[in-house]
Design a protein around this motif. Sequence first.
Motif, PDB file in Angstrom:
ATOM      1  N   MET A   1      34.431 -29.394  18.764  1.00  0.00           N
ATOM      2  CA  MET A   1      33.053 -30.611  18.006  1.00  0.00           C
ATOM      3  C   MET A   1      32.123 -31.060  19.293  1.00  0.00           C
ATOM      4  N   CYS A   2      32.913 -31.175  20.337  1.00  0.00           N
ATOM      5  CA  CYS A   2      32.673 -30.756  22.038  1.00  0.00           C
ATOM      6  C   CYS A   2      31.621 -29.959  22.555  1.00  0.00           C
ATOM      7  N   ALA A   3      32.354 -28.718  21.981  1.00  0.00           N
ATOM      8  CA  ALA A   3      31.337 -27.817  22.737  1.00  0.00           C
ATOM      9  C   ALA A   3      30.161 -27.070  21.983  1.00  0.00           C
ATOM     10  N   GLU A   4      29.693 -27.665  20.818  1.00  0.00           N
ATOM     11  CA  GLU A   4      28.706 -27.657  19.868  1.00  0.00           C
ATOM     12  C   GLU A   4      27.712 -28.563  20.220  1.00  0.00           C
ATOM     13  N   LEU A   5      28.297 -29.931  20.610  1.00  0.00           N
ATOM     14  CA  LEU A   5      27.296 -31.089  21.347  1.00  0.00           C
ATOM     15  C   LEU A   5      27.247 -30.799  22.717  1.00  0.00           C
ATOM     16  N   VAL A   6      27.534 -30.636  23.110  1.00  0.00           N
ATOM     17  CA  VAL A   6      27.083 -30.821  24.689  1.00  0.00           C
ATOM     18  C   VAL A   6      26.760 -29.285  24.648  1.00  0.00           C
ATOM     19  N   PRO A   7      25.833 -28.662  25.761  1.00  0.00           N
ATOM     20  CA  PRO A   7      24.818 -27.901  26.478  1.00  0.00           C
ATOM     21  C   PRO A   7      26.224 -26.550  27.070  1.00  0.00           C
TER      22      PRO A   7
ATOM     23  N   ALA B   1      28.917 -39.124  26.556  1.00  0.00           N
ATOM     24  CA  ALA B   1      29.906 -39.878  25.957  1.00  0.00           C
ATOM     25  C   ALA B   1      30.720 -39.157  25.024  1.00  0.00           C
ATOM     26  N   TYR B   2      29.478 -37.764  24.741  1.00  0.00           N
ATOM     27  CA  TYR B   2      30.382 -36.880  24.567  1.00  0.00           C
ATOM     28  C   TYR B   2      32.179 -36.298  24.493  1.00  0.00           C
ATOM     29  N   GLY B   3      32.152 -36.622  25.554  1.00  0.00           N
ATOM     30  CA  GLY B   3      33.009 -36.379  26.777  1.00  0.00           C
ATOM     31  C   GLY B   3      33.749 -36.821  26.978  1.00  0.00           C
ATOM     32  N   LEU B   4      33.859 -38.235  27.248  1.00  0.00           N
ATOM     33  CA  LEU B   4      35.273 -39.700  27.010  1.00  0.00           C
ATOM     34  C   LEU B   4      35.290 -39.620  25.612  1.00  0.00           C
TER      35      LEU B   4
END
Length: 210
Positions: A1-7, A118-121
């Motif tokens: 999910m993180c890889a999809e949300l953050v370039p 925020a997505y990373g955290l």
Amino acid sequence: MCAELVPCRGVGVIVTSATGTTTGSYYATTDFSRRLDEMQTALGQGPSISAAAQGETVLVPDLDEAWARRVWPVFAESALADGLRGVFTFPVGTGAAVLGALTIHRSSPSPLAEGELAYGLASAGVALDLMLHTPTTDTAVTWVDGADLGAHQVEVHQAAGMVSIQLDVTVDEAYSRLRAHAFRHDMTLADVAVEVVRRRLRFTPDPQPD
């Protein structure tokens, strides 16, 4: 999910042993991320290692900056050659209960936007829940190549114990020797551990000077 949300070029999670030693890649979305996480584990240095050891977020918009090269000299040189530029690492856990680190890898230099941070955290929090509550035999938590996490971690610990006896050194020193061998021979820590456990590789004490 993180890889999809953050370039990014991938996201990886490393795991830390009870003694604070990073023992390998827990999970990675791409071979690129797994390779860079294993590089840090082999060297014993890098943003992910620092985040896991200090329990603090480490944000490196450009690994080619002078300060980053100074803090992680060997890792920076090798990682830049492999195409890494942006590295953003979040501890998995807090305080004395840090179990590892989640890292976002980018091939171009750029800071994280507020939402991406925020997505990373949040992703590090999810990773903590998975590491605490998901059995290692669950196929949802595996290495990129499909190998089981538990088997790799057990072999790394076994290898450290064997090397500790072979060299008559502490277990922490044994981990350092394993990492050094992995880096010198362009291997992952897990691969070196397999060679040791299966008795195809034996460490010998350094020769004493005359």
